[in-house]
Design a protein around this motif. Sequence first.
Motif, PDB file in Angstrom:
ATOM      1  N   GLN A   1       0.437  -0.700   0.244  1.00 44.63           N
ATOM      2  CA  GLN A   1      -0.345   0.070   0.010  1.00 44.63           C
ATOM      3  C   GLN A   1       1.056   1.618   0.105  1.00 44.63           C
ATOM      4  O   GLN A   1       0.572   2.693   0.350  1.00 44.63           O
ATOM      5  CB  GLN A   1      -1.146  -0.157   1.179  1.00 44.63           C
TER       6      GLN A   1
ATOM      7  N   PRO B   1      -1.785   4.726  -2.569  1.00 47.76           N
ATOM      8  CA  PRO B   1      -2.040   3.108  -3.706  1.00 47.76           C
ATOM      9  C   PRO B   1      -4.014   3.552  -3.616  1.00 47.76           C
ATOM     10  O   PRO B   1      -4.586   4.655  -3.387  1.00 47.76           O
ATOM     11  CB  PRO B   1      -2.115   2.044  -1.904  1.00 47.76           C
TER      12      PRO B   1
ATOM     13  N   ARG C   1      -5.014  -2.104  -3.888  1.00 54.25           N
ATOM     14  CA  ARG C   1      -3.711  -2.157  -3.130  1.00 54.25           C
ATOM     15  C   ARG C   1      -3.832  -1.852  -1.575  1.00 54.25           C
ATOM     16  O   ARG C   1      -3.568  -2.159  -0.789  1.00 54.25           O
ATOM     17  CB  ARG C   1      -2.847  -0.908  -3.512  1.00 54.25           C
ATOM     18  N   LEU C   2      -4.607  -0.674  -1.120  1.00 54.21           N
ATOM     19  CA  LEU C   2      -5.169  -0.327   0.219  1.00 54.21           C
ATOM     20  C   LEU C   2      -5.256  -1.434   1.168  1.00 54.21           C
ATOM     21  O   LEU C   2      -5.362  -2.182   1.713  1.00 54.21           O
ATOM     22  CB  LEU C   2      -6.365   0.746   0.116  1.00 54.21           C
TER      23      LEU C   2
ATOM     24  N   GLY D   1      -2.998  -4.719   1.146  1.00 51.09           N
ATOM     25  CA  GLY D   1      -1.866  -4.344   2.137  1.00 51.09           C
ATOM     26  C   GLY D   1      -2.653  -4.281   3.438  1.00 51.09           C
ATOM     27  O   GLY D   1      -1.999  -4.518   4.716  1.00 51.09           O
TER      28      GLY D   1
END
Length: 364
Positions: free
Chosen positions: A233, A237, A241-242, A245
């Motif tokens: 992240q 991000p 991706r957030l 992560g």
Amino acid sequence: MLALRLVRGSRPVVQLRRLLVAAAAAGSGFLLLYVLEEAAVSGPAGSAASSARLLWALVPLAATVQLAVAVARTDPAARPREGLDAAGLGPVRLALVAAVSSAVACALGSALALAAFLHLRGDLAGLPFDGAGAGLLHAGRPLPVAAALTLLALAPLTAAAATALALRPRPAHAGLAPQTGVPWGVGIAACGLAVLAYSPPTGAAVPAGGMLVAAGLALAGPGLAYACGTLVQALRPGLLRLLAGRGLQEDAPRLGRPLGVLAAVGAAALTALALRGRGEPLAPLGPLTGPAAALVALCAAATLLTSAIESRQARSPAREALAGLGTPGAVLRSAVVLRAAALLGAAAALGWGVAELTVPALTR
């Protein structure tokens, strides 16, 4: 009796996990019996070699116990539920029930190991497979019964103790950060590499050093998983991706140690391949080295998969909340794939790095 009733009434997928534990216990028990018979044949003159073989045979046993604990953590019968306290099934009682379930599964595997060992030796009903296992298992010599039963009891007793310890009630919000174990893990792994580098290549030094390296990687695993989540992240991000992560950071305590053990298994495999390429094959358990290595690898992979199932169970409320907010299902599935890719990539890189340090230590 309560534990046996809960075991019998579980769903088929839960029973399958317990059968996997029983199969792993059968494999590790068979290896312990083989080591015992080899020690009986070699006598006092081969005590050093027998000690080294015993340490090597304890590696599959440790992998089996780790798998048993992971399976117990995902067992619905060991999960606290409303109304169970009134029936006398509080957290302590549930932990004991899970410990008994693990002991039953491992005891079944140990019994199967003993039956298979005696059958291959021809002690039950003639020699099977045209006597192919007679020479390997020393069919002409008596099996030390007391020592055999003691070794076969290791898996049930150790699995029960480890399960009770892992599922014991803990105070809320008292856990340590995943990064806490990284310095200790690095230090223990460094000690293991030092043992490999400065001890004789024969005897108990190699398995002892390898166990220290594996223990260090297991301790550092949660910090590695947390670092993977941080990297995933990083740098502005997006939603995918957030989610991936943050999920990795939340699951680091559950997935970290199995990830470290899997990295240790990968490092051992790469080390063995490198030694074989240099004409120095590593076969501490003789003809059973290959099956023992396969058993450890399968247990490590199954433990990581089972821990991932536990993480999925723990994250189900958050997943349902995200779905209720309109998050597309494809994004949630892609986040799972991204998390898995990050973890496996980190394990592969760590295993390769440790193997690069281990090979020179063993070929000095």
